[in-house]
Design a protein around this motif. Sequence first.
Motif, PDB file in Angstrom:
ATOM      1  N   ARG A 136      32.702  65.020  49.248  1.00  0.00           N
ATOM      2  CA  ARG A 136      31.246  65.109  49.375  1.00  0.00           C
ATOM      3  C   ARG A 136      30.818  65.238  50.836  1.00  0.00           C
ATOM      4  N   ILE A 137      29.706  65.922  51.022  1.00  0.00           N
ATOM      5  CA  ILE A 137      29.008  65.838  52.305  1.00  0.00           C
ATOM      6  C   ILE A 137      27.745  65.019  52.042  1.00  0.00           C
ATOM      7  N   VAL A 138      27.559  63.962  52.806  1.00  0.00           N
ATOM      8  CA  VAL A 138      26.372  63.119  52.622  1.00  0.00           C
ATOM      9  C   VAL A 138      25.549  63.176  53.910  1.00  0.00           C
ATOM     10  N   LEU A 139      24.323  63.688  53.762  1.00  0.00           N
ATOM     11  CA  LEU A 139      23.417  63.782  54.905  1.00  0.00           C
ATOM     12  C   LEU A 139      22.415  62.637  54.833  1.00  0.00           C
ATOM     13  N   ALA A 140      22.150  62.025  55.957  1.00  0.00           N
ATOM     14  CA  ALA A 140      21.145  60.954  55.999  1.00  0.00           C
ATOM     15  C   ALA A 140      20.155  61.276  57.113  1.00  0.00           C
ATOM     16  N   GLN A 141      18.911  60.927  56.870  1.00  0.00           N
ATOM     17  CA  GLN A 141      17.882  61.185  57.881  1.00  0.00           C
ATOM     18  C   GLN A 141      16.825  60.090  57.804  1.00  0.00           C
ATOM     19  N   SER A 142      16.552  59.481  58.943  1.00  0.00           N
ATOM     20  CA  SER A 142      15.484  58.480  58.966  1.00  0.00           C
ATOM     21  C   SER A 142      14.158  59.163  59.274  1.00  0.00           C
ATOM     22  N   GLY A 143      13.084  58.503  58.883  1.00  0.00           N
ATOM     23  CA  GLY A 143      11.741  58.924  59.290  1.00  0.00           C
ATOM     24  C   GLY A 143      11.225  60.200  58.660  1.00  0.00           C
ATOM     25  N   LEU A 144      11.642  60.528  57.435  1.00  0.00           N
ATOM     26  CA  LEU A 144      11.062  61.722  56.801  1.00  0.00           C
ATOM     27  C   LEU A 144       9.611  61.464  56.390  1.00  0.00           C
ATOM     28  N   LEU A 145       9.279  60.221  56.119  1.00  0.00           N
ATOM     29  CA  LEU A 145       7.892  59.867  55.793  1.00  0.00           C
ATOM     30  C   LEU A 145       7.301  59.101  56.969  1.00  0.00           C
ATOM     31  N   PRO A 146       5.974  59.117  57.109  1.00  0.00           N
ATOM     32  CA  PRO A 146       5.351  58.450  58.259  1.00  0.00           C
ATOM     33  C   PRO A 146       5.728  56.976  58.353  1.00  0.00           C
ATOM     34  N   GLU A 147       5.973  56.543  59.572  1.00  0.00           N
ATOM     35  CA  GLU A 147       6.383  55.161  59.788  1.00  0.00           C
ATOM     36  C   GLU A 147       5.163  54.271  60.014  1.00  0.00           C
ATOM     37  N   ARG A 183      12.939  67.936  57.185  1.00  0.00           N
ATOM     38  CA  ARG A 183      12.769  67.288  55.878  1.00  0.00           C
ATOM     39  C   ARG A 183      13.599  67.941  54.782  1.00  0.00           C
ATOM     40  N   GLY A 184      14.150  69.122  55.090  1.00  0.00           N
ATOM     41  CA  GLY A 184      14.758  69.913  54.019  1.00  0.00           C
ATOM     42  C   GLY A 184      16.219  69.629  53.736  1.00  0.00           C
ATOM     43  N   LEU A 185      16.608  68.364  53.637  1.00  0.00           N
ATOM     44  CA  LEU A 185      18.029  68.045  53.417  1.00  0.00           C
ATOM     45  C   LEU A 185      18.559  68.658  52.124  1.00  0.00           C
ATOM     46  N   VAL A 186      17.753  68.562  51.064  1.00  0.00           N
ATOM     47  CA  VAL A 186      18.186  69.090  49.770  1.00  0.00           C
ATOM     48  C   VAL A 186      18.432  70.589  49.894  1.00  0.00           C
ATOM     49  N   GLY A 187      17.486  71.287  50.512  1.00  0.00           N
ATOM     50  CA  GLY A 187      17.603  72.740  50.667  1.00  0.00           C
ATOM     51  C   GLY A 187      18.771  73.137  51.557  1.00  0.00           C
ATOM     52  N   LEU A 188      19.072  72.314  52.553  1.00  0.00           N
ATOM     53  CA  LEU A 188      20.210  72.632  53.441  1.00  0.00           C
ATOM     54  C   LEU A 188      21.512  72.628  52.648  1.00  0.00           C
ATOM     55  N   LEU A 189      21.703  71.583  51.842  1.00  0.00           N
ATOM     56  CA  LEU A 189      22.946  71.502  51.060  1.00  0.00           C
ATOM     57  C   LEU A 189      23.009  72.652  50.060  1.00  0.00           C
TER      58      LEU A 189
END
Length: 274
Positions: A136-147, A183-189
């Motif tokens: 698997r490739i697992v991408l993680a990203q903080s702060g996609l929604l306003p903090e 924000r496009g992690l899903v689209g990147l994969l």
Amino acid sequence: MASFRPLHDAPDRSYADKLERFGRFAAPELKRIFEGLGLAPGVRVLDVGCGVGVSTGILAEVAGDGAQVVGLDLSLPHLRNATAGPKVALVQADAAALCFRDRSFDLIWSCNTVHHLADPVAALRAMQPALRAGGRIVLAQSGLLPEMYFAWDAPLDDAVRRACHESYRARYGLASANIASVRGLVGLLQGAGMRVESVHTGAIERVQPLSAADRAYFAETVFAGYWDERMTPYLEEPYRSALRRNVDPSSRDYCLDRDDFHHVQTMTVCAGSA
Ligand SMILES: C[S@@+](CC[C@H](N)C(=O)[O-])C[C@H]1O[C@@H](n2cnc3c(N)ncnc32)[C@H](O)[C@@H]1O
């Protein structure tokens, strides 16, 4: 020839202190995320864009004895400052051109990094041969929604966020669309031909009493490191003064000393398989 890097990363560039403080701050949530990945005994893991390796070390701890964990980063100063521990091997390389034999890893983890690459889809495609069967490739990203920093003052949160984005865009010569693309992690994969197996957004949430790691992250990485003088031209009154009062430790209104301090930021984790 050096490749184009939209956020000006380079082999000699360092923001090691910021990464160290983020890793210590988010350690409890990162540990829970790694525990949820269902790592099998003897798993082989690559952390792409490992920074100073704080989360790589946590990953190695969760993966247990017998696992092989490798951290990869472009920045030599980040790797030299790495605190990942003896179980982790570190490699200096460009994520856009991995240097591993085919079928080397069961999991490629990459947190807050793919948007640093000029062509993340091409990089994700190029990473796939390094995966073993079922990997698997697992991408993680903080702060996609306003903090949320100022629970008592939503307009101040909005104004600071806008100013921060504007100053960031100006610094790196980016358009709004470039920032939104993070924000496009899903689209990147999917763009890289992978099947999205799971996606989950959780919260990193803090109230009093704040730990030393929380205070160091907020005060030094966020307030001093991001909300610095480069941002103030983009912030109008009364927000500029309100921000100063909230982040000045000598002020009566210092937000980190308020009983009602309440911070929320998101961490999104998106897993894809070939
Ligand atoms: C925002 S930091 C994230 C670090 C760490 N994963 C974390 O979550 O704290 C991005 C990292 O990616 C690295 N990086 C940027 N471009 C890279 C590239 N082309 N190849 C490898 N690493 C890269 C930077 O040096 C930095 O350590």
